[in-house]
Enzyme design. Structure first.
Site, short mmCIF file in Angstrom:
data_model
loop_
_atom_site.label_atom_id
_atom_site.label_comp_id
_atom_site.label_asym_id
_atom_site.label_seq_id
_atom_site.Cartn_x
_atom_site.Cartn_y
_atom_site.Cartn_z
N TYR A 63 0.87 -1.18 0.00
CA TYR A 63 0.00 0.00 0.00
C TYR A 63 0.91 1.23 0.00
O TYR A 63 1.56 1.54 0.99
CB TYR A 63 -0.93 0.02 1.21
CG TYR A 63 -1.92 -1.12 1.29
CD1 TYR A 63 -2.28 -1.84 0.15
CD2 TYR A 63 -2.51 -1.48 2.49
CE1 TYR A 63 -3.20 -2.88 0.22
CE2 TYR A 63 -3.43 -2.52 2.56
CZ TYR A 63 -3.76 -3.22 1.43
OH TYR A 63 -4.67 -4.25 1.51
N PHE A 213 -13.14 -5.34 1.39
CA PHE A 213 -14.23 -4.55 0.81
C PHE A 213 -15.54 -4.74 1.60
O PHE A 213 -16.60 -4.96 1.00
CB PHE A 213 -14.47 -4.91 -0.66
CG PHE A 213 -13.33 -4.58 -1.60
CD1 PHE A 213 -12.44 -3.55 -1.33
CD2 PHE A 213 -13.14 -5.31 -2.77
CE1 PHE A 213 -11.41 -3.25 -2.20
CE2 PHE A 213 -12.10 -5.01 -3.65
CZ PHE A 213 -11.23 -3.98 -3.37
N PRO A 214 -15.50 -4.66 2.95
CA PRO A 214 -16.74 -4.86 3.71
C PRO A 214 -17.80 -3.82 3.40
O PRO A 214 -19.00 -4.08 3.55
CB PRO A 214 -16.28 -4.74 5.17
CG PRO A 214 -15.02 -3.92 5.12
CD PRO A 214 -14.37 -4.31 3.82
N LEU A 215 -17.37 -2.64 2.93
CA LEU A 215 -18.32 -1.57 2.57
C LEU A 215 -18.49 -1.47 1.07
O LEU A 215 -19.11 -0.53 0.58
CB LEU A 215 -17.82 -0.23 3.13
CG LEU A 215 -17.65 -0.17 4.64
CD1 LEU A 215 -17.00 1.15 5.07
CD2 LEU A 215 -19.01 -0.33 5.34
N GLY A 216 -17.90 -2.41 0.34
CA GLY A 216 -18.00 -2.37 -1.12
C GLY A 216 -16.71 -1.91 -1.78
O GLY A 216 -16.62 -1.88 -3.00
N GLY A 217 -15.73 -1.47 -0.99
CA GLY A 217 -14.43 -1.11 -1.55
C GLY A 217 -14.40 0.31 -2.10
O GLY A 217 -14.99 1.22 -1.51
N PHE A 218 -13.74 0.46 -3.25
CA PHE A 218 -13.50 1.80 -3.79
C PHE A 218 -14.80 2.53 -4.14
O PHE A 218 -14.85 3.75 -4.17
CB PHE A 218 -12.57 1.72 -5.01
CG PHE A 218 -11.19 1.25 -4.64
CD1 PHE A 218 -10.30 2.12 -4.02
CD2 PHE A 218 -10.78 -0.05 -4.88
CE1 PHE A 218 -9.03 1.70 -3.66
CE2 PHE A 218 -9.51 -0.49 -4.53
CZ PHE A 218 -8.63 0.39 -3.92
N PRO A 220 -18.24 2.53 -2.44
CA PRO A 220 -19.05 1.97 -1.35
C PRO A 220 -20.47 1.60 -1.78
O PRO A 220 -21.04 2.20 -2.70
CB PRO A 220 -19.02 3.10 -0.31
CG PRO A 220 -17.75 3.84 -0.58
CD PRO A 220 -17.55 3.76 -2.07
N LEU A 221 -21.01 0.59 -1.12
CA LEU A 221 -22.32 0.01 -1.47
C LEU A 221 -23.40 1.08 -1.56
O LEU A 221 -23.46 1.97 -0.70
CB LEU A 221 -22.73 -0.99 -0.39
CG LEU A 221 -21.84 -2.20 -0.15
CD1 LEU A 221 -22.22 -2.90 1.15
CD2 LEU A 221 -21.95 -3.14 -1.34
N1 LIG Z 1 -6.68 -8.93 0.80
C1 LIG Z 1 -7.01 -8.13 -0.17
O1 LIG Z 1 -6.88 -8.45 -1.34
C2 LIG Z 1 -7.58 -6.79 0.13
C3 LIG Z 1 -8.19 -6.03 -0.90
C4 LIG Z 1 -8.73 -4.81 -0.56
C5 LIG Z 1 -8.68 -4.35 0.74
N2 LIG Z 1 -8.09 -5.08 1.72
C6 LIG Z 1 -8.08 -4.64 3.13
O2 LIG Z 1 -9.42 -4.46 3.51
C7 LIG Z 1 -9.60 -3.16 4.07
C8 LIG Z 1 -11.00 -2.68 3.76
O3 LIG Z 1 -11.16 -2.55 2.37
P1 LIG Z 1 -11.28 -1.15 1.61
O4 LIG Z 1 -10.78 -0.05 2.47
O5 LIG Z 1 -10.71 -1.33 0.29
O6 LIG Z 1 -12.84 -1.04 1.36
P2 LIG Z 1 -14.10 -0.78 2.30
O7 LIG Z 1 -13.72 -0.80 3.74
O8 LIG Z 1 -15.16 -1.68 1.81
O9 LIG Z 1 -14.51 0.70 1.86
C9 LIG Z 1 -13.64 1.75 1.88
C10 LIG Z 1 -14.29 2.90 1.13
O10 LIG Z 1 -15.47 3.30 1.82
C11 LIG Z 1 -15.37 4.66 2.22
N3 LIG Z 1 -15.95 4.72 3.57
C12 LIG Z 1 -15.48 4.17 4.69
N4 LIG Z 1 -16.31 4.43 5.73
C13 LIG Z 1 -17.32 5.16 5.22
C14 LIG Z 1 -18.49 5.72 5.80
N5 LIG Z 1 -18.77 5.57 7.09
N6 LIG Z 1 -19.31 6.42 4.98
C15 LIG Z 1 -19.05 6.57 3.67
N7 LIG Z 1 -17.97 6.05 3.06
C16 LIG Z 1 -17.11 5.35 3.84
C17 LIG Z 1 -13.92 4.99 2.18
O11 LIG Z 1 -13.73 6.37 1.87
P3 LIG Z 1 -13.22 7.43 2.98
O12 LIG Z 1 -11.73 7.27 3.08
O13 LIG Z 1 -13.64 8.73 2.39
O14 LIG Z 1 -13.91 7.12 4.25
C18 LIG Z 1 -13.42 4.12 1.04
O15 LIG Z 1 -13.69 4.73 -0.20
C19 LIG Z 1 -8.49 -2.33 3.44
O16 LIG Z 1 -8.21 -1.19 4.20
C20 LIG Z 1 -7.36 -3.32 3.37
O17 LIG Z 1 -6.67 -3.34 4.61
C21 LIG Z 1 -7.55 -6.30 1.43
#
Ligand SMILES: NC(=O)c1ccc[n+]([C@@H]2O[C@H](COP(=O)([O-])OP(=O)(O)OC[C@H]3O[C@@H](n4cnc5c(N)ncnc54)[C@H](OP(=O)(O)O)[C@@H]3O)[C@@H](O)[C@H]2O)c1
Length: 287
Positions: A63, A213-218, A220-221
Site C-alpha cells: 500500500y 471490501f466490507p463496505l464495497g471497496g473503492f 461503497p455500497l
Molecule cells: N486482501 C485483499 O486483497 C484486500 C483487498 C482490498 C482491501 N483489503 C483490506 O481491507 C480493508 C478494507 O477494504 P477497503 O478499504 O478497500 O474497502 P471498504 O472498507 O469496503 O470501503 C472503503 C471505502 O469506503 C469509504 N468509507 C469508509 N467508511 C465510510 C463511511 N462511514 N461512509 C461513507 N464512506 C465510507 C472509504 O472512503 P473514505 O476514506 O472517504 O472514508 C473508502 O472509499 C483495506 O483497508 C485493506 O486493509 C484487502
C-alpha cells in the site's frame, strides 16, 4: 442468522481481538499509490482508532508502496502490547501504480523484510499470503511453494502467525498441511457472498474470516434497501452494512477502511447496532 447482538471479541491467532478493527489501505494516496493528501489526518485516524479500542489493524507494504506502513509506524510505534497488525505479501506495485504478482520465495522473503523494516518490528504478528487469482476473486491452483516459503520464515522467528487472502477452500486445506492458518481474508459483503459456505466452515473451526471490501471497496455500497433499512434504524447505510457482517457469523472480523475521522467514528459505532430479524431478511434478499 439471528437478531442477537454479536459477541464483540474473537480469537485471532493467540490473541483475543475486538471484532471491529481497521483496514489501513485508504491511508495511502489516490489509487493506494504514493503519499496521502493529508498525512496528519491519516495519523490522527490511526491514533483515534486505537484510542477507541481498535486492536486489529490490516495493512500491507504494497500500500503506497511502503507509505501505509510508514504512517502506521509514525502514528503508533512503539505499539501497544495488545495491538495485532496483520500484513499481507504476494504483490508489488509497478511505477504506473499497477498491482503485480510477486510470489517467488525470494520476492516473499523481500516483502516480509520490507514489512519488518517499515513497521519497525522484529517479528510480524500475522502475515497473509495474498494469492493473486484475478485480483478480487480466488482462482484454483497450488500455493504450496509460496506457503512453504512463508512457513520457513515463520520457523526462523520472523512471523508469529500465517493467514491467507483471496483463496479457495482447497487452497486453505493445502496450506494447512504446511502450517496453521489463523485467518482468511477474502472479498465478502452484503452483495458479494460467494464465500457463504466458507464463512460457515471456518466458523465451525474457530478460524476468523476477515472480509475485504466490507463496505464495497473503492465504490461503497449503494442500494435503496440498504438506505431504507438505515433510515428505519436511525443509522447510516455503512453502519448497517457493517452490522450485517457482524451478525452474519461470530468469526467475522471487520477491517473497514477509511481516511476520514468522521467515517472512522461512524464505522466503530456500528458495533452497537443490532439489526432486527425483519431488517436482516430484507438485507438477505439484496444478494
Ligand atoms: N486482501 C485483499 O486483497 C484486500 C483487498 C482490498 C482491501 N483489503 C483490506 O481491507 C480493508 C478494507 O477494504 P477497503 O478499504 O478497500 O474497502 P471498504 O472498507 O469496503 O470501503 C472503503 C471505502 O469506503 C469509504 N468509507 C469508509 N467508511 C465510510 C463511511 N462511514 N461512509 C461513507 N464512506 C465510507 C472509504 O472512503 P473514505 O476514506 O472517504 O472514508 C473508502 O472509499 C483495506 O483497508 C485493506 O486493509 C484487502
Amino acid at each position: 442468522m439471528t437478531g442477537m447482538k454479536p459477541s464483540d471479541t474473537y480469537m485471532l491467532g493467540d490473541r483475543r481481538v475486538s471484532r471491529l478493527g481497521y483496514g489501513a489501505m485508504q491511508l495511502a494516496g489516490p489509487g493506494v499509490f504514493g503519499p496521502p493528501k493529508d498525512r496528519d489526518t491519516a495519523i490522527a485516524v490511526l491514533r483515534e482508532a486505537v484510542e477507541r479500542g481498535v486492536d486489529h489493524i490490516d495493512t500491507s507494504d504494497f500500500y503506497g508502496p511502503h507509505v501505509t506502513n510508514q504512517i502506521i509506524r509514525e502514528a503508533l510505534h512503539p505499539y501497544p502490547d495488545d495491538l495485532t497488525i496483520v500484513t499481507k505479501v504476494g504483490a508489488v506495485r509497478g511505477a504506473d501504480a499497477s498491482w503485480n504478482p510477486a510470489q517467488s520465495p525470494d520476492e516473499l522473503t523481500r516483502a516480509v523484510h520490507d514489512n519488518l523494516r517499515n513497521l519497525g518490528v522484529d517479528v510480524l504478528d500475522v502475515v497473509n499470503l495474498r494469492a493473486m487469482g484475478d485480483n478480487r476473486h480466488p482462482v484454483e491452483g497450488s500455493i504450496d511453494a509460496q506457503f512453504t516459503a512463508l512457513a520457513e520464515l515463520q520457523q526462523k522467528g520472523l512471523i508469529r502467525h500465517l493467514g491467507l487472502s483471496n483463496v479457495t477452500a482447497a487452497q486453505i486445506d493445502e496450506a494447512r498441511a504446511i502450517a496453521p492458518v489463523v485467518c482468511v481474508q477474502n472479498h465478502f459483503n452484503l452483495v458479494h457472498r460467494d464465500d457463504d459456505a466458507l464463512v460457515d466452515a471456518l466458523a465451525a473451526q474457530g478460524v476468523p474470516y476477515v472480509p475485504f471490501f466490507p463496505l464495497g471497496g473503492f465504490s461503497p455500497l449503494q442500494s435503496s434497501t440498504l438506505t431504507a433499512a438505515a433510515k428505519s434504524l436511525g443509522a447510516t447505510p455503512m453502519q448497517v452494512a457493517l452490522a450485517w457482517l457482524l451478525q452474519r457469523s461470530p468469526n467475522i472480523l471487520l477491517i473497514p477502511g477509511t481516511s476520514s475521522l468522521e467515517h472512522l467514528r461512524e464505522n466503530l459505532a456500528a458495533a452497537e447496532l443490532v439489526l432486527p430479524v425483519d431488517v436482516l431478511e430484507q438485507l438477505d434478499r439484496m444478494h
